[in-house]
Design a protein around this motif. Structure first.
Motif, mmCIF file in Angstrom:
data_model
loop_
_atom_site.group_PDB
_atom_site.id
_atom_site.type_symbol
_atom_site.label_atom_id
_atom_site.label_comp_id
_atom_site.label_asym_id
_atom_site.label_seq_id
_atom_site.Cartn_x
_atom_site.Cartn_y
_atom_site.Cartn_z
ATOM 1 N N GLY A 70 0.816 -1.204 0.000
ATOM 2 C CA GLY A 70 0.000 0.000 0.000
ATOM 3 C C GLY A 70 0.845 1.246 0.000
ATOM 4 N N LEU A 71 0.476 2.205 0.826
ATOM 5 C CA LEU A 71 1.101 3.524 0.825
ATOM 6 C C LEU A 71 2.386 3.538 1.654
ATOM 7 C CD1 LEU A 71 -2.135 5.678 1.166
ATOM 8 C CD2 LEU A 71 -0.770 5.276 -0.888
ATOM 9 N N VAL A 72 3.393 2.834 1.126
ATOM 10 C CA VAL A 72 4.711 2.790 1.761
ATOM 11 C C VAL A 72 5.772 3.089 0.711
ATOM 12 C CG1 VAL A 72 4.040 1.195 3.593
ATOM 13 C CG2 VAL A 72 4.901 0.284 1.420
ATOM 14 N N GLU A 73 6.881 3.663 1.155
ATOM 15 C CA GLU A 73 7.983 3.941 0.241
ATOM 16 C C GLU A 73 8.709 2.661 -0.179
ATOM 17 O OE1 GLU A 73 8.602 6.788 -1.038
ATOM 18 O OE2 GLU A 73 7.490 8.179 0.245
ATOM 19 N N THR A 74 8.789 1.697 0.739
ATOM 20 C CA THR A 74 9.529 0.465 0.487
ATOM 21 C C THR A 74 8.653 -0.735 0.814
ATOM 22 O OG1 THR A 74 11.585 1.585 1.138
ATOM 23 C CG2 THR A 74 11.652 -0.821 0.975
ATOM 24 N N ALA A 120 9.559 0.226 6.213
ATOM 25 C CA ALA A 120 8.677 0.421 5.058
ATOM 26 C C ALA A 120 8.452 1.894 4.734
ATOM 27 C CB ALA A 120 7.334 -0.257 5.305
ATOM 28 N N MET A 121 8.486 2.776 5.712
ATOM 29 C CA MET A 121 8.289 4.205 5.574
ATOM 30 C C MET A 121 6.932 4.568 4.967
ATOM 31 S SD MET A 121 10.484 6.008 7.024
ATOM 32 C CE MET A 121 9.819 7.518 6.348
ATOM 33 N N PRO A 122 5.911 4.778 5.800
ATOM 34 C CA PRO A 122 4.607 5.189 5.296
ATOM 35 C C PRO A 122 4.683 6.497 4.499
ATOM 36 C CG PRO A 122 4.493 4.590 7.617
ATOM 37 C CD PRO A 122 5.941 4.637 7.265
ATOM 38 N N LYS A 123 3.916 6.554 3.438
ATOM 39 C CA LYS A 123 3.795 7.789 2.685
ATOM 40 C C LYS A 123 2.921 8.777 3.459
ATOM 41 C CE LYS A 123 4.466 5.669 -1.848
ATOM 42 N NZ LYS A 123 3.917 5.452 -3.218
ATOM 43 N N PRO A 124 3.049 10.075 3.178
ATOM 44 C CA PRO A 124 2.294 11.078 3.948
ATOM 45 C C PRO A 124 0.797 10.860 3.945
ATOM 46 C CG PRO A 124 3.999 12.136 2.640
ATOM 47 C CD PRO A 124 3.981 10.700 2.219
ATOM 48 N N GLU A 125 0.257 10.297 2.871
ATOM 49 C CA GLU A 125 -1.185 10.123 2.787
ATOM 50 C C GLU A 125 -1.689 8.866 3.488
ATOM 51 O OE1 GLU A 125 0.470 8.960 -1.361
ATOM 52 O OE2 GLU A 125 1.030 10.257 0.329
ATOM 53 N N MET A 130 -5.074 -2.018 7.014
ATOM 54 C CA MET A 130 -5.875 -3.236 6.917
ATOM 55 C C MET A 130 -4.958 -4.420 7.161
ATOM 56 S SD MET A 130 -8.832 -4.636 6.558
ATOM 57 C CE MET A 130 -9.903 -3.410 5.783
ATOM 58 N N LEU A 131 -5.351 -5.271 8.091
ATOM 59 C CA LEU A 131 -4.583 -6.458 8.440
ATOM 60 C C LEU A 131 -5.276 -7.682 7.863
ATOM 61 C CD1 LEU A 131 -4.208 -5.496 12.181
ATOM 62 C CD2 LEU A 131 -2.492 -5.135 10.413
ATOM 63 N N THR A 132 -4.510 -8.566 7.248
ATOM 64 C CA THR A 132 -5.050 -9.800 6.680
ATOM 65 C C THR A 132 -4.271 -10.981 7.240
ATOM 66 O OG1 THR A 132 -5.648 -8.659 4.624
ATOM 67 C CG2 THR A 132 -5.569 -11.065 4.560
ATOM 68 N N SER A 133 -5.006 -11.995 7.692
ATOM 69 C CA SER A 133 -4.396 -13.160 8.329
ATOM 70 C C SER A 133 -4.395 -14.367 7.396
ATOM 71 C CB SER A 133 -5.171 -13.502 9.608
ATOM 72 O OG SER A 133 -5.157 -12.411 10.502
ATOM 73 N N TYR A 134 -3.660 -15.390 7.791
ATOM 74 C CA TYR A 134 -3.562 -16.607 6.990
ATOM 75 C C TYR A 134 -4.881 -17.358 6.894
ATOM 76 C CZ TYR A 134 1.431 -16.749 5.938
ATOM 77 O OH TYR A 134 2.672 -16.490 5.412
ATOM 78 N N ARG A 187 -0.490 -12.042 8.036
ATOM 79 C CA ARG A 187 0.176 -12.309 6.749
ATOM 80 C C ARG A 187 0.451 -11.036 5.958
ATOM 81 N NH1 ARG A 187 -1.723 -12.872 1.617
ATOM 82 N NH2 ARG A 187 -3.903 -12.778 2.283
ATOM 83 N N ARG A 188 -0.448 -10.060 6.039
ATOM 84 C CA ARG A 188 -0.327 -8.877 5.188
ATOM 85 C C ARG A 188 -0.767 -7.635 5.956
ATOM 86 N NH1 ARG A 188 -0.574 -7.892 -0.567
ATOM 87 N NH2 ARG A 188 -1.513 -5.859 -1.032
ATOM 88 N N ILE A 189 -0.015 -6.552 5.779
ATOM 89 C CA ILE A 189 -0.319 -5.249 6.344
ATOM 90 C C ILE A 189 -0.395 -4.271 5.189
ATOM 91 C CG2 ILE A 189 0.456 -3.432 7.919
ATOM 92 C CD1 ILE A 189 2.233 -5.669 9.259
ATOM 93 N N GLU A 190 -1.537 -3.663 5.005
ATOM 94 C CA GLU A 190 -1.713 -2.716 3.900
ATOM 95 C C GLU A 190 -2.050 -1.338 4.450
ATOM 96 O OE1 GLU A 190 -4.275 -2.008 -0.209
ATOM 97 O OE2 GLU A 190 -4.645 -3.771 1.033
ATOM 98 N N LEU A 191 -1.268 -0.345 4.061
ATOM 99 C CA LEU A 191 -1.513 1.034 4.484
ATOM 100 C C LEU A 191 -2.404 1.727 3.463
ATOM 101 C CD1 LEU A 191 0.818 0.188 6.337
ATOM 102 C CD2 LEU A 191 1.692 2.525 6.167
ATOM 103 N N MET A 192 -3.435 2.426 3.954
ATOM 104 C CA MET A 192 -4.483 2.959 3.099
ATOM 105 C C MET A 192 -4.738 4.434 3.412
ATOM 106 S SD MET A 192 -7.222 -0.181 3.566
ATOM 107 C CE MET A 192 -7.551 0.330 5.272
ATOM 108 N N PRO A 193 -5.316 5.177 2.461
ATOM 109 C CA PRO A 193 -5.631 6.588 2.720
ATOM 110 C C PRO A 193 -6.916 6.786 3.505
ATOM 111 C CG PRO A 193 -6.246 6.013 0.479
ATOM 112 C CD PRO A 193 -5.570 4.798 1.058
ATOM 113 N N ALA A 194 -7.822 5.809 3.461
ATOM 114 C CA ALA A 194 -9.123 5.933 4.124
ATOM 115 C C ALA A 194 -9.467 4.625 4.812
ATOM 116 C CB ALA A 194 -10.209 6.296 3.103
ATOM 117 N N ASP A 195 -10.370 4.703 5.774
ATOM 118 C CA ASP A 195 -10.741 3.535 6.560
ATOM 119 C C ASP A 195 -11.628 2.590 5.752
ATOM 120 O OD1 ASP A 195 -10.705 1.952 8.777
ATOM 121 O OD2 ASP A 195 -12.029 3.212 9.985
#
Length: 220
Positions: A70-74, A120-125, A130-134, A187-195
Motif C-alpha cells: 500500500g502507501l509505503v515507500e519500500t 517500510a516508511m509510510p507515505k504522507p497520505e 488493513m490487516l489480513t491473516s492466513y 500475513r499482510r499489512i496494507e496502508l491505506m488513505p481511508a478507513d
C-alpha cells in the motif's frame, strides 16, 4: 528486494524512534492508574481463552511470509529469517477481549510495529491499516493505533514461542483496543488513505473498538 533482505540503511530508515520524539503518533495513555486499569464490563481471567473463526492454520516458519504493501515507500516481503533479524523488542501489557474477559501483565517478545514501519516508511497520505491473516480474517485500525508505543508483532508470550491456537508463529498485539483488532496469524499489512471495515466490523462490531468506551458493537 529479495525475501531474505531488509532495506539498506538510507535517510528513510536511519532515523529510528523519530516518531516518538516528534510525537507524530500519539494515542492516549499507555499506562493507566490501577483504578482505571480494568475497562467497564470486563472481568479478569488468569488463563488465556482461545477465540477464532473455527480454524487454526498451522504455518511453518519455512513458508511463512509477512507483506507490507500500500502507501509505503519500500514494500516489504519478509521471510521468518528476515523478520527475526529485525531488532527484537519486549513488553508487558494487558489484553481486553470484546467477550468481556481481560488478562493482566502479558509478557511479549517480537518486533515493534514502529520498527517495521521504519523499514517500510509510510507515505504522507497513509492514515489507516488493513490487516489480513492466513485464515482470511481481516481487521482495520488507524495507522496511529498500529504505531502505538506498546504495539508489537509478537512471536513469544511468557517466554515461550507463540502457539498456533493463539496466533503463532506471529500475531499483532495492540493492547489499548479490544483484542479482535490484534490479528492472529498475520500475513499482510496494507496502508491505506481511508478507513475500510474488516471482517467483524462488517458483521456488527464497532469500527474502532476502545475498551474504556465499551465500543463493542456498531451502535455503541
Amino acid at each position: 528486494m529479495s525475501d531474505d533482505q531488509t532495506p539498506a540503511d538510507s535517510k528513510l530508515t536511519t532515523s529510528k524512534r523519530r516518531w516518538a520524539v516528534e510525537g507524530k503518533f500519539l494515542t492516549g495513555r499507555i499506562s493507566r492508574p490501577e483504578a482505571e486499569r480494568l475497562p467497564p464490563g470486563q472481568h479478569l481471567v488468569k488463563n488465556w481463552p482461545v477465540l477464532d473463526l473455527g480454524q487454526q492454520p498451522v504455518i511453518s516458519t519455512d513458508t511463512w511470509r509477512l507483506e507490507m504493501r500500500g502507501l509505503v515507500e519500500t514494500p516489504l516481503t519478509l521471510t521468518w529469517t528476515a523478520f527475526q533479524a529485525i531488532e527484537q523488542s519486549t513488553g508487558v501489557s494487558d489484553i481486553h477481549c470484546v467477550t468481556t474477559w481481560s488478562r493482566y501483565d502479558n509478557k511479549w517478545k517480537g518486533v515493534s510495529t514502529r520498527d517495521l514501519l521504519d523499514l517500510a516508511m509510510p507515505k504522507p497520505e497513509a492514515a489507516y491499516v488493513m490487516l489480513t491473516s492466513y485464515d482470511g480474517y481481516t481487521t482495520n485500525l488507524p495507522l496511529s493505533d498500529f504505531a502505538a508505543e506498546d504495539a508489537i508483532l509478537a512471536t513469544a508470550w511468557e517466554g515461550l514461542p507463540l502457539t498456533p491456537e493463539h496466533g503463532g508463529p506471529m500475531r499483532l498485539v495492540v493492547p489499548h483496543l479490544y483484542f479482535w483488532k490484534s490479528a492472529k496469524w498475520l500475513r499482510r499489512i496494507e496502508l491505506m488513505p481511508a478507513d475500510q471495515a474488516g471482517f467483524w466490523e462488517k458483521n456488527g462490531y464497532h469500527i474502532y473498538g476502545d475498551p474504556w468506551r465499551e465500543q463493542r458493537y456498531s451502535d455503541d
